[in-house]
Design a protein around this motif. Structure first.
Motif, short mmCIF file in Angstrom:
data_model
loop_
_atom_site.label_atom_id
_atom_site.label_comp_id
_atom_site.label_asym_id
_atom_site.label_seq_id
_atom_site.Cartn_x
_atom_site.Cartn_y
_atom_site.Cartn_z
N UNK A 1 -6.40 -8.99 -2.60
CA UNK A 1 -7.50 -8.09 -2.26
C UNK A 1 -7.19 -7.15 -1.12
N UNK A 2 -5.96 -7.18 -0.61
CA UNK A 2 -5.59 -6.36 0.54
C UNK A 2 -5.39 -4.91 0.11
N UNK A 3 -6.02 -4.01 0.85
CA UNK A 3 -5.88 -2.59 0.58
C UNK A 3 -4.86 -2.00 1.56
N UNK A 4 -3.72 -1.55 1.05
CA UNK A 4 -2.68 -0.98 1.90
C UNK A 4 -2.84 0.53 1.98
N UNK B 1 -11.15 -6.02 7.39
CA UNK B 1 -10.57 -4.67 7.51
C UNK B 1 -9.45 -4.44 6.51
N UNK B 2 -8.91 -5.50 5.94
CA UNK B 2 -7.82 -5.35 4.97
C UNK B 2 -8.33 -5.19 3.54
N UNK B 3 -9.66 -5.31 3.35
CA UNK B 3 -10.25 -5.18 2.02
C UNK B 3 -11.01 -3.87 1.90
N UNK B 4 -11.15 -3.38 0.68
CA UNK B 4 -11.98 -2.20 0.48
C UNK B 4 -13.45 -2.61 0.54
N UNK B 5 -14.35 -1.62 0.63
CA UNK B 5 -15.78 -1.91 0.83
C UNK B 5 -16.38 -2.79 -0.26
N UNK B 6 -16.12 -2.52 -1.55
CA UNK B 6 -16.71 -3.40 -2.58
C UNK B 6 -16.28 -4.87 -2.41
N UNK B 7 -14.99 -5.07 -2.08
CA UNK B 7 -14.51 -6.44 -1.90
C UNK B 7 -15.14 -7.08 -0.67
N UNK B 8 -15.29 -6.30 0.40
CA UNK B 8 -15.95 -6.80 1.61
C UNK B 8 -17.34 -7.33 1.30
N UNK B 9 -18.09 -6.55 0.53
CA UNK B 9 -19.47 -6.94 0.22
C UNK B 9 -19.52 -8.21 -0.62
N UNK B 10 -18.61 -8.33 -1.57
CA UNK B 10 -18.56 -9.53 -2.41
C UNK B 10 -18.24 -10.76 -1.57
N UNK C 1 3.20 -12.54 -0.83
CA UNK C 1 1.94 -12.50 -0.09
C UNK C 1 2.16 -12.88 1.37
N UNK C 2 2.96 -13.92 1.61
CA UNK C 2 3.25 -14.33 2.98
C UNK C 2 3.88 -13.19 3.78
N UNK C 3 4.79 -12.45 3.14
CA UNK C 3 5.50 -11.38 3.83
C UNK C 3 4.57 -10.25 4.24
N UNK C 4 3.57 -9.98 3.43
CA UNK C 4 2.70 -8.83 3.67
C UNK C 4 1.41 -9.18 4.41
N UNK C 5 1.23 -10.44 4.71
CA UNK C 5 0.03 -10.85 5.43
C UNK C 5 0.26 -10.70 6.93
N UNK C 6 -0.61 -9.96 7.59
CA UNK C 6 -0.48 -9.76 9.03
C UNK C 6 -1.08 -10.95 9.76
N UNK C 7 -0.37 -11.49 10.74
CA UNK C 7 -0.81 -12.70 11.44
C UNK C 7 -0.83 -12.51 12.96
N UNK D 1 3.49 0.26 -6.64
CA UNK D 1 3.49 -1.03 -7.33
C UNK D 1 3.15 -2.16 -6.37
N UNK D 2 3.74 -2.12 -5.17
CA UNK D 2 3.43 -3.12 -4.15
C UNK D 2 1.94 -3.10 -3.83
N UNK D 3 1.42 -1.90 -3.65
CA UNK D 3 0.02 -1.75 -3.29
C UNK D 3 -0.90 -2.34 -4.39
N UNK D 4 -0.55 -2.10 -5.64
CA UNK D 4 -1.36 -2.61 -6.74
C UNK D 4 -1.28 -4.13 -6.82
N UNK D 5 -0.08 -4.68 -6.62
CA UNK D 5 0.10 -6.13 -6.75
C UNK D 5 -0.61 -6.88 -5.62
N UNK D 6 -0.46 -6.42 -4.38
CA UNK D 6 -1.08 -7.13 -3.27
C UNK D 6 -2.60 -7.01 -3.34
N UNK D 7 -3.09 -5.92 -3.88
CA UNK D 7 -4.54 -5.78 -4.06
C UNK D 7 -5.03 -6.76 -5.12
#
Length: 291
Positions: free
Chosen positions: A30-33, A226-235, A75-81, A20-26
């Protein structure tokens, strides 16, 4: 050995919760966990469960879905900084060379730092350009954005522990920072001339419209894709390069490659790209990522 059992955790955390976390953050950012991020998710979000007094991740995720105000904390919690002053220093040499080449231009040099984190990167850009132009008020505009409101607030303050200035030369420390005294001992603050060059904005790269105007000479988007999947990267890459001037530079991180996007950009220096051909549009509209 070393495996953490579910019943040893402070909070109940099931495989379904991670999904569920993975789906929500994506969906939200757009982050792919990857599967390997299960423990990171637990440690980052456990803090929110403590604050809210919740007993398990399922309850937290139900709360998240019902309370939009919690989504920013999520989102703040899961964003790597991870950041540092002059991280990947070769990029700042490239920026300085670009600035020197365009010194005689009547147009202001515009830079977008698309993942500003706690501010070390945009302030490094500002220091580089002040040194390149040889003045504290160079004809420069720097937009620094991030999805995390907490790190943007820290970046705007511009106060850092002295240990975080270790990568700077003594000259840079003296030029660009004020050393704290009394209750501020152990810290240093960026000088006003540096802060005045940087405008901080909260931007989610997945938003349909970005609050940006005009074209940029340089876009720093390092260690973000690097946190996005390839389709999102291209967009996102296609949208970003529409914001570049014809000879502008797109600067990526050391672990990012766009060899699969040769129809959009070409490599001109170490993880530094230019647009293959002119792309119409302003980049802040259309082509929004749709999950």
């Amino acid at each position: 050995m070393g495996r953490v059992l579910m019943d040893e955790r402070e909070f109940s955390y099931r495989p379904a919760d991670f999904e569920r976390v993975r789906a929500i953050i994506h969906r939200k950012a757009g982050i792919h966990l990857a599967d390997s991020k299960k423990q990171l998710v637990y440690s980052r979000l456990a803090r929110r469960l403590r604050v809210l007094g919740l007993a398990d991740f399922s309850s937290y995720l139900d709360h998240l879905e019902k309370n939009p105000s919690e989504q920013e904390e999520f989102v703040n919690a899961l964003t790597t900084n991870l950041t540092a002053f002059f991280r990947e220093p070769h990029h700042f040499s490239i920026l300085a060379a670009y600035a020197n080449k365009h010194k005689n231009s009547s147009a202001r040099l515009r830079v977008w730092c698309a993942a500003s984190s706690t501010g070390e990167e945009p302030y490094s850009i500002a220091m580089t350009l002040i040194e390149a132009f040889g003045r504290y008020d160079p004809p420069v505009e720097i937009v620094a954005s991030d999805i995390d409101s907490n790190v943007l607030a820290e970046a705007s303050r511009g106060v850092y522990s002295l240990s975080r200035l270790q990568s700077l030369s003594l000259s840079q420390k003296k030029q660009f920072f004020l050393k704290g005294k009394g209750s501020n001992a152990g810290n240093a603050k960026v000088i006003d001339a540096l802060k005045q060059l940087v405008e901080f904005k909260k931007i989610n790269l997945l938003d349909k419209n970005w609050p940006l105007e005009g074209k940029f000479d340089v876009i720093f988007c390092r260690n973000v894709m690097i946190y996005f999947d390839k389709p999102t990267q291209m967009i996102l890459l296609a949208r970003m390069i529409r914001l570049l001037k014809p000879e502008g530079l797109y600067i990526a991180g050391h672990s990012e490659s766009f060899s699969h996007a040769a129809h959009l950009v070409r490599l001109v220096n170490k993880t530094t790209y230019q647009v293959v051909h002119s792309v119409a549009g302003n980049g802040s509209e259309g082509m929004a990522y749709e999950p």
